[in-house]
Design a protein around this motif. Structure first.
Motif, mmCIF file in Angstrom:
data_model
loop_
_atom_site.group_PDB
_atom_site.id
_atom_site.type_symbol
_atom_site.label_atom_id
_atom_site.label_comp_id
_atom_site.label_asym_id
_atom_site.label_seq_id
_atom_site.Cartn_x
_atom_site.Cartn_y
_atom_site.Cartn_z
ATOM 1 N N PRO A 33 0.825 -1.218 0.000
ATOM 2 C CA PRO A 33 0.000 0.000 0.000
ATOM 3 C C PRO A 33 0.860 1.269 0.000
ATOM 4 N N GLU A 34 1.987 1.230 0.694
ATOM 5 C CA GLU A 34 2.859 2.425 0.744
ATOM 6 C C GLU A 34 3.356 2.763 -0.663
ATOM 7 N N ARG A 35 3.720 1.701 -1.414
ATOM 8 C CA ARG A 35 4.239 1.941 -2.776
ATOM 9 C C ARG A 35 3.133 2.518 -3.664
ATOM 10 N N VAL A 36 1.879 2.076 -3.438
ATOM 11 C CA VAL A 36 0.757 2.621 -4.215
ATOM 12 C C VAL A 36 0.589 4.111 -3.888
ATOM 13 N N ARG A 37 0.707 4.434 -2.605
ATOM 14 C CA ARG A 37 0.583 5.858 -2.224
ATOM 15 C C ARG A 37 1.703 6.685 -2.856
ATOM 16 N N ASP A 38 2.920 6.125 -2.872
ATOM 17 C CA ASP A 38 4.042 6.819 -3.528
ATOM 18 C C ASP A 38 3.739 7.036 -5.000
ATOM 19 N N ALA A 39 3.186 6.012 -5.632
ATOM 20 C CA ALA A 39 2.890 6.105 -7.063
ATOM 21 C C ALA A 39 1.893 7.232 -7.337
ATOM 22 N N ILE A 40 0.935 7.386 -6.422
ATOM 23 C CA ILE A 40 -0.048 8.469 -6.589
ATOM 24 C C ILE A 40 0.680 9.815 -6.459
ATOM 25 N N ALA A 41 1.521 9.919 -5.431
ATOM 26 C CA ALA A 41 2.235 11.176 -5.192
ATOM 27 C C ALA A 41 3.221 11.488 -6.313
ATOM 28 N N ASN A 42 3.816 10.441 -6.924
ATOM 29 C CA ASN A 42 4.829 10.644 -7.977
ATOM 30 C C ASN A 42 4.253 10.759 -9.379
ATOM 31 N N ASP A 43 2.907 10.878 -9.477
ATOM 32 C CA ASP A 43 2.305 11.047 -10.806
ATOM 33 C C ASP A 43 2.502 9.824 -11.697
ATOM 34 N N GLU A 44 2.564 8.636 -11.106
ATOM 35 C CA GLU A 44 2.728 7.442 -11.945
ATOM 36 C C GLU A 44 1.371 6.916 -12.417
ATOM 37 N N MET A 45 0.302 7.434 -11.813
ATOM 38 C CA MET A 45 -1.044 6.990 -12.199
ATOM 39 C C MET A 45 -1.591 7.889 -13.302
ATOM 40 N N SER A 46 -2.454 7.317 -14.119
ATOM 41 C CA SER A 46 -3.172 8.141 -15.097
ATOM 42 C C SER A 46 -4.553 7.514 -15.296
ATOM 43 N N ARG A 91 -6.446 -2.884 0.898
ATOM 44 C CA ARG A 91 -6.060 -3.455 2.191
ATOM 45 C C ARG A 91 -5.880 -2.362 3.238
ATOM 46 N N ASP A 92 -5.700 -1.128 2.766
ATOM 47 C CA ASP A 92 -5.378 -0.047 3.683
ATOM 48 C C ASP A 92 -6.309 1.145 3.427
ATOM 49 N N PRO A 93 -7.169 1.488 4.399
ATOM 50 C CA PRO A 93 -8.172 2.547 4.177
ATOM 51 C C PRO A 93 -7.563 3.856 3.679
ATOM 52 N N ALA A 94 -6.405 4.248 4.223
ATOM 53 C CA ALA A 94 -5.817 5.539 3.820
ATOM 54 C C ALA A 94 -5.411 5.480 2.346
ATOM 55 N N THR A 95 -4.946 4.321 1.895
ATOM 56 C CA THR A 95 -4.486 4.207 0.507
ATOM 57 C C THR A 95 -5.659 4.231 -0.466
ATOM 58 N N ILE A 96 -6.703 3.512 -0.165
ATOM 59 C CA ILE A 96 -7.830 3.489 -1.110
ATOM 60 C C ILE A 96 -8.527 4.858 -1.116
ATOM 61 N N ASP A 97 -8.513 5.542 0.022
ATOM 62 C CA ASP A 97 -9.059 6.902 0.048
ATOM 63 C C ASP A 97 -8.212 7.838 -0.809
ATOM 64 N N ALA A 98 -6.885 7.704 -0.683
ATOM 65 C CA ALA A 98 -5.995 8.555 -1.479
ATOM 66 C C ALA A 98 -6.200 8.264 -2.964
ATOM 67 N N LEU A 99 -6.361 7.002 -3.290
ATOM 68 C CA LEU A 99 -6.529 6.628 -4.693
ATOM 69 C C LEU A 99 -7.828 7.214 -5.264
ATOM 70 N N THR A 100 -8.913 7.053 -4.519
ATOM 71 C CA THR A 100 -10.183 7.575 -5.016
ATOM 72 C C THR A 100 -10.133 9.104 -5.113
ATOM 73 N N GLY A 101 -9.494 9.723 -4.144
ATOM 74 C CA GLY A 101 -9.360 11.188 -4.187
ATOM 75 C C GLY A 101 -8.608 11.614 -5.433
ATOM 76 N N TRP A 102 -7.548 10.884 -5.744
ATOM 77 C CA TRP A 102 -6.760 11.214 -6.934
ATOM 78 C C TRP A 102 -7.622 11.039 -8.198
ATOM 79 N N VAL A 103 -8.401 9.952 -8.226
ATOM 80 C CA VAL A 103 -9.236 9.674 -9.402
ATOM 81 C C VAL A 103 -10.258 10.797 -9.621
ATOM 82 N N VAL A 104 -10.894 11.241 -8.533
ATOM 83 C CA VAL A 104 -11.905 12.303 -8.660
ATOM 84 C C VAL A 104 -11.249 13.555 -9.255
ATOM 85 N N ASN A 105 -10.098 13.908 -8.701
ATOM 86 C CA ASN A 105 -9.389 15.095 -9.154
ATOM 87 C C ASN A 105 -8.982 14.974 -10.632
#
Ligand code: C2E
Ligand code: CA
Ligand code: CA
Length: 496
Positions: A129-142, A184-198
């Motif tokens: 989950p930490e690596r997923v959060r990093d990926a969101i912060a590092n603009d690796e998602m689209s 698996r981690d509430p903070a990560t899925i919240d961060a992911l959904t927040g990123w998607v909305v934005n």
């Protein structure tokens, strides 16, 4: 990673072991219950392939053995029986808390087997989950966008946003691998959904700038629904980005998260009251679909791909699709079929009353900058015959291109509704610059950095260039404009 095959037919066991070994798994097979039980107890493997007909015992009994041992690895179920037996076994296994990776019908297709092993192998290296959060912060998602359309009349109804992760070292990681990790981690899925909305709001702005103002759907994890803040949070994003709430649809797959119905219902009702659309995704696969449908304020229902895929060949699937259509109509909900891959499936679905279609037949998911040119090409293409599909999804044959219409210039002007004549002399200097960097393999993010432009601006330049060239993807654009772009770059007079 280790695989254990349990099949009473030793030849099948050997065949699976051979495929698994060549995929890179450490594989072994057993033909008897005692040997199976012994391995499960002493040295459980990460993957088990289990046949449902086992002679001395049966696969269902073995599911209990696995459940009693709290087996947590991936399970592949196999059977030569009716697919319904497989489906029932899958449900049973899930009910016992087992993790069914897939079900394979016998005779087993080698390709399907290999794909399953590959998927499991890459999942084995799944990120934290930490690596997923990093990926969101590092603009690796689209986000990629897949059109949802009606064919009669030919109309784009909306676009579904699908998340993509381009890992700098591994390459693209499918959402099926990293979403369960994020969940698996509430903070990560919240961060992911927040990123998607934005990101969806930003894409909406890019599309609006290009004259495409259709609603967008995003996928939301049912786990997000425990957080009462989401309705306000999403509303703020929408207001800030000037996107009407009615233009956002939230697709939610029914899951165990719905087990907390009061809280879930509160979040869903507030989203609905704020004007957003709500879709129930993968309809027909959840475990209490009808109850959920009655209790929750959904406005739209998406028929699961599994029913769509064999609607032309299975009477059961046809009956299910037909009842879902009736159900949606009676409940005044709209109904979308996803996973539409062939003309025959689309025709039959329309006959059964499904008007909104989504799937590879219409288009693959694509980056936002491809949407306007795709739309222009699709809108003016006659109904695609199966033999033409391959061409239609890459670039239109030249004969289909009209001669008229002034090509758009960079900036405020909009692409015409039909693809203009492909003419590289009509590209603006900025578009040429952007295309040239694209040809060098730069991502949108890198192009933006190199040219000191906003990412949205780069996407707009790319979209306008695609429309001018009459193509809807980067590779075709480079192929079509390539030499002209390069020569124009070296000949300053030509750029005007
Ligand atoms: P989904 O919401 O059911 O999305 C449809 C999936 O089917 C997508 O896979 C899409 O690329 C694929 N698909 C579309 N048309 C066809 C077709 O004709 N044939 C076949 N075989 N497949 C087709 P994808 O992008 O890999 O996404 C998988 C799942 O991951 C999605 O299933 C959704 O549940 C989840 N997901 C994707 N993006 C997000 C996101 O931003 N947030 C969350 N929470 N989940 C997401
Ligand atoms: Ca979806
Ligand atoms: Ca779905």
């Amino acid at each position: 990673m280790r695989l254990l095959v349990y099949d009473d037919d030793a030849a099948i066991g050997r065949m699976i072991v051979r495929v698994a070994t060549s995929s890179g798994l450490d594989a072994a097979a057993v033909t008897e219950a005692a040997a199976f039980a012994n391995i499960i107890r002493t040295n459980p493997p990460q993957i088990i392939a289990l046949d449902l007909q086992l002679g001395e015992t049966d696969g269902i009994e073995q599911l209990r053995v696995l459940a009693n041992q709290h087996y947590s690895g991936a399970l592949i179920l196999m059977s030569g029986f009716d697919v319904r037996v497989l489906a029932t076994a899958r449900e049973l296994a899930a009910g016992l808390g087992l993790n069914v990776e897939c079900v394979l019908e016998k005779p087993i297709e080698l390709g399907a087997l290999e794909q399953t092993f590959e998927r499991l192998l890459s999942a084995g290296q799944s990120p934290s989950p930490e690596r997923v959060r990093d990926a969101i912060a590092n603009d690796e998602m689209s986000l990629d966008f897949q059109p949802i359309v009606t064919r009669k009349p030919k109309k784009l109804v909306k676009l579904e946003a699908l998340i993509r992760w381009d890992h700098p070292a591994i390459g693209r990681i499918p959402p099926g691998i990293f979403l369960p990790v994020a969940e698996r981690d509430p903070a990560t899925i919240d961060a992911l959904t927040g990123w998607v909305v934005n990101a969806a709001v930003e894409a909406y702005q890019v599309l609006a700038e290009l004259g495409v103002r259709e609603p967008l759907s995003i996928n939301m994890s049912a786990l997000n629904l425990h957080d009462l803040e989401w309705p306000d949070r999403i509303q703020k994003h929408l207001q800030k980005g000037g996107m009407p709430a009615s233009h956002l649809c939230l697709e939610i797959t029914e899951s165990s998260a719905f087990e907390d119905p009061t809280r879930t219902m509160e979040v869903l009702s507030r989203l609905r009251l704020k004007g957003m659309q709500l879709a129930i995704d993968d309809f027909g696969t959840g475990y209490s679909s009808l109850k959920v449908l009655r209790q929750m304020p959904f406005s739209e229902l998406k028929i699961d791909q599994s029913f769509v895929k064999d609607v032309t060949t299975s009477r059961d699937s046809r009956a299910i699709v037909k009842s879902i259509v009736g159900l949606a109509a009676n409940m005044e909900m709209s109904c979308i079929a996803e996973g539409v891959e062939t003309e025959a499936i689309a025709d039959l679905l329309e006959e059964l009353g499904v008007r909104m279609l989504q799937g590879y037949l219409i288009a693959q998911p694509m980056p936002v900058e491809s949407v306007p040119a795709w739309l222009a090409i699709w809108t003016q293409t006659a109904t695609v015959k199966p033999s033409q599909q391959a061409t239609a999804t890459t670039e239109p044959p030249p004969s289909r291109e009209p001669d008229q219409s002034a090509p758009p210039k960079s900036g405020a002007s909009r692409p015409s509704p039909v693809p203009p004549k492909s003419d590289t002399t009509q590209l603006s200097p900025r578009q040429i610059e952007v295309l040239q960097l694209a040809a060098e393999g730069c991502s949108v993010k890198h192009i933006a950095r190199r040219l000191n432009l906003a990412i949205g601006t780069v996407k707009i330049h790319l979209a306008l260039a695609y429309s001018t060239l009459g193509v809807h993807n980067r590779i075709d654009a480079i192929r079509r404009a390539g030499p002209a772009v390069l020569s124009r770059m070296t000949d300053p007079d030509a750029t005007g």
